[in-house]
Design a protein around this motif. Structure first.
Motif, PDB file in Angstrom:
ATOM      1  N   CYS B 147       0.824  -1.212   0.000  1.00 62.02           N
ATOM      2  CA  CYS B 147       0.000   0.000   0.000  1.00 62.02           C
ATOM      3  C   CYS B 147       0.856   1.259   0.000  1.00 62.02           C
ATOM      4  CB  CYS B 147      -0.940  -0.009   1.204  1.00 62.02           C
ATOM      5  SG  CYS B 147      -0.112  -0.186   2.790  1.00 62.02           S
ATOM      6  N   VAL B 148       1.971   1.201   0.712  1.00 67.03           N
ATOM      7  CA  VAL B 148       2.817   2.380   0.855  1.00 67.03           C
ATOM      8  C   VAL B 148       3.396   2.799  -0.493  1.00 67.03           C
ATOM      9  CG1 VAL B 148       4.948   3.266   1.885  1.00 67.03           C
ATOM     10  CG2 VAL B 148       3.403   1.837   3.246  1.00 67.03           C
ATOM     11  N   SER B 149       3.925   1.800  -1.227  1.00 65.42           N
ATOM     12  CA  SER B 149       4.633   2.170  -2.448  1.00 65.42           C
ATOM     13  C   SER B 149       3.701   2.581  -3.578  1.00 65.42           C
ATOM     14  CB  SER B 149       5.552   1.037  -2.900  1.00 65.42           C
ATOM     15  OG  SER B 149       4.978  -0.203  -2.596  1.00 65.42           O
ATOM     16  N   VAL B 150       2.418   2.207  -3.474  1.00 64.73           N
ATOM     17  CA  VAL B 150       1.522   2.498  -4.579  1.00 64.73           C
ATOM     18  C   VAL B 150       0.861   3.877  -4.436  1.00 64.73           C
ATOM     19  CG1 VAL B 150      -0.667   1.578  -3.706  1.00 64.73           C
ATOM     20  CG2 VAL B 150      -0.057   1.235  -6.095  1.00 64.73           C
ATOM     21  N   CYS B 151       0.982   4.503  -3.289  1.00 68.58           N
ATOM     22  CA  CYS B 151       0.254   5.758  -3.026  1.00 68.58           C
ATOM     23  C   CYS B 151       0.752   6.896  -3.929  1.00 68.58           C
ATOM     24  CB  CYS B 151       0.407   6.164  -1.561  1.00 68.58           C
ATOM     25  SG  CYS B 151      -0.371   7.747  -1.180  1.00 68.58           S
ATOM     26  N   PRO B 152      -0.177   7.520  -4.705  1.00 68.30           N
ATOM     27  CA  PRO B 152       0.257   8.560  -5.653  1.00 68.30           C
ATOM     28  C   PRO B 152       0.660   9.864  -4.973  1.00 68.30           C
ATOM     29  CG  PRO B 152      -2.138   8.348  -5.678  1.00 68.30           C
ATOM     30  CD  PRO B 152      -1.619   7.254  -4.797  1.00 68.30           C
TER      31      PRO B 152
END
Ligand code: SF4
Ligand code: SF4
Lengths: 379, 260
Positions: B147-152
């Protein structure tokens, strides 16, 4: 007594018993269904309310009411107060059956029931539930072995001597274990700090659970012996019941005093008369289940059989309400209303009790339980 | 040292990418009637993280804020301490993870968690407890959770807990819009996921009355007496047993003497 070697097994079928059989049968069918399809379709439990009637009634209340076994064991066999001997066996029988039912209820409630043995090897000693689990299972085993002494009077007789030999050890462990798990059942709720309503959450909740499980013992004995007395024409001496009730009553007074001190310490008196669900249920449990029974005991009526039975019934009901309050009422404020037991949950609970009553009747009619006067030589 | 994640709620736009990434990585189902985003999403056995859209107020003006929720991976997890089968365990890197084969299904963990995170598979015959595992496989390799790495909008910062805590402190001090509270710094004895916000946390549905004492200590304060009870009460019982038995015997013999 009734049960001698040549006599055959007896079990009368009365209309009430047929009804109990039907109830127990229905419960067994639902239980089977639950084991196959899981908890969702068969209970009203949900993510908000993971614990409900089965834990509240079958387990917490069941263990408390079955507590009669250990308080009488303590009084009769450890303190050797001989005048109470005659109720020793029947109290211990009720207790054993109670615990077997608790185990059944617990088994139905756990999701991965085939994994029930895990905690024995996983060693999660940091959990209060770990202590509960060990003590309750050990104690149930011990009670079954204790029952062996009675059983071997009739079957497998060569073993009888052996059972009498180990009785003292069993009796001592059989008081030690309940002392631990009665309190740890309350201890389970310590971690509910901030969730369980302050009328019930207290750093002393383990002590309150322990004390109430002890004083419900004499109360249960009063109710149970009068029921059995009517059915089997065997009335226990009033003096015996009265003597036990006095011990229980003294403890109830101490219990009330400790509650009062605890409320003052935590500044919780404000909730007692605040009105609303919690305070009403709390008053019901305390006034109806502790104070009124105490008044009955002090009054002249408390010297009669009907008075003692009323005291016993009210006290026992008070403990039932208390345990359900902890599991359900006390959590409503935090979780919101979202749980009412399903009919299936109620039938299973009732069916377990029905099964217990049937087993009690069968055992009483076939073994020497009531009117067992003589003190065991070995014990 | 424990890894953690700092969630800056002021940056969240409520797009829900993180909830999708979570489902894809953990192979969880999308369910129509229990969405993971919107005004009323719910954590469930399939939703390990949700983003709630909250209409609230700031300086008298109505504003929308978006709150991501998942397991906070407590430093002293109540769930793990409550489990008598050790099915929940805290790893050295931080994530609190679940070992399904150990679980008995008692659900005490669900009651114990101060944030009501663990959920149950009610509809299954052999249900398991579910919750965010902080993508422990990734974290073990030093990678951020899915979830962390996908946050725009970079709402979340992954790092050593003390480093992200220092970052959180610096951020709320350097910008007056933030409320002076780091949620998770002290709650339940400290959590590895921590939050900062420009709107008071109680307005966003956070439980702000959580004790700052680590929850396992409540159980310990009781369990620590167990050995003493066994030894003390056990010997007292034995003593009483032997004493009263002998007393009765003597009394009986005396009675006999009188009779004779
Ligand atoms: S938030 Fe709840 S589930 Fe997550 S680690 Fe803490 S106690 Fe366990
Ligand atoms: S439900 Fe499973 S994980 Fe939760 S406390 Fe019970 S055994 Fe442990």
């Amino acid at each position: 007594m009734a049960a001698t070697n040549t006599q055959s097994w007896s079990f009368r079928l009365t209309p009430t018993r047929v009804l109990l059989f039907i109830l127990a049968g229905m419960a067994a069918a639902i239980a089977l269904w639950r084991l196959i399809v899981g908890l969702g379709p068969t209970t009203n439990l949900n993510d908000q309310w993971p614990w409900g009637l089965w834990i509240g009634f079958d387990v917490l209340t069941g263990v408390a009411l079955a507590g009669g076994g250990y308080s009488t064991a303590l009084i009769v066999h450890i303190l050797h107060i001989n005048k109470f001997n005659e109720i020793g066996r029947s109290a211990m029988l009720t207790s054993m059956l109670g615990y077997l039912l608790v185990m059944a209820g617990l088994f139905l409630d756990i999701g991965q029931w085939f994994n029930f043995w895990r905690p024995f090897v996983s060693w999660g000693y940091h959990s209060v539930l770990f202590e509960v689990f060990w003590c309750v299972s050990l104690y149930t085993t011990i009670q079954v072995i204790e029952f062996g002494e009675i059983l071997t009077e009739r079957v497998a007789k060569p073993w009888h001597k052996f059972f009498r030999k180990i009785m003292p050890f069993l009796l001592i462990v059989g008081v030690l274990l309940p002392t631990m798990h009665q309190s740890s059942l309350g201890g389970l709720y310590l971690i509910e700090v901030g969730k369980l309503h302050p009328l019930w959450w207290s750093p002393f909740i383990p002590l309150f659970f322990l004390m109430s499980s002890f004083f419900v013992g004499p109360a249960m004995v009063a109710v149970e012996t009068s029921l059995a007395g009517r059915a089997y024409n065997h009335q226990v001496d009033l003096k015996v019941l009265r003597g036990l009730a006095k011990i229980g009553g003294t403890l109830m007074v101490i219990y009330l005093a400790l509650k009062a001190i605890d409320f003052s310490n935590r500044d919780a008196w404000q909730y007692v008369f605040a009105g609303g669900l919690e305070s009403n249920m709390f008053l019901l449990e305390t006034i109806g289940g502790v104070i009124i029974p105490l008044i009955i005991l002090i009054s002249p009526w408390g010297k009669t059989r009907s008075g003692l039975v009323t005291y016993g019934a009210l006290t026992a009901l008070g403990v039932v309400v208390n345990r359900l309050n902890v599991v359900i009422t006390g959590m409503v404020n935090y979780y919101g209303p979202g749980y009412i037991p399903a009919w299936t949950e109620i039938v299973v609970s009732a069916g377990l009790v029905a099964g217990g009553i049937l087993a009690y009747c069968f055992i009483v009619e076939n073994f020497n339980i009531l009117g067992h006067h003589e003190e065991h030589e070995a014990a | 040292m424990s890894k953690g994640v700092l969630v800056d709620l002021t940056k969240c736009i409520g797009c829900g990418s993180c909830t999708v990434a979570c489902k894809l990585y953990n192979d969880n189902k999308f369910e129509k009637d229990s969405p993971a985003i919107g005004e009323n999403p719910k954590l469930t056995d399939e939703n390990w993280t949700i983003v709630t859209a909250k209409k609230t107020e700031k300086d008298g003006q109505p504003v929308w804020r978006y709150v991501k929720q998942q397991c906070l991976h407590c430093e002293h997890p109540a769930c793990a301490s409550a489990c008598f089968a050790k099915a929940f365990q805290k790893t050295e890197e931080g994530p609190v993870i679940y070992y399904p084969h150990l679980c008995v299904g008692c659900r005490y963990c669900m009651l114990a968690c101060p944030f009501d995170i663990p959920k149950y598979q009610w509809e299954k015959s052999f249900p398991l407890v579910t919750k965010c595992q902080m993508c422990s496989g990734k974290v073990a390799k030093g990678e951020a959770p899915a979830c962390v790495s996908v946050c725009p909008t970079n709402v979340m910062t992954f790092g050593e807990r003390d480093e992200i805590l220092a970052l959180a402190k610096k951020t709320i001090e350097s910008d007056s819009k933030y409320v002076k509270h780091i949620y998770g710094e002290k709650e339940a004895g400290g959590t590895d996921w921590i939050y900062i916000s420009d709107v008071p946390f109680e307005q966003l549905g956070f439980r702000t009355d959580v004790t700052t004492t680590p929850l396992p200590e409540y159980s310990h304060s009781f369990l620590k007496y167990t050995p003493y009870v066994i030894v003390g009460w056990g010997s007292l019982l034995t003593g009483m047993y032997l004493y009263t038995k002998r007393r009765n015997k003597i009394a009986q013999e005396e009675k006999k003497d009188v009779h004779l």
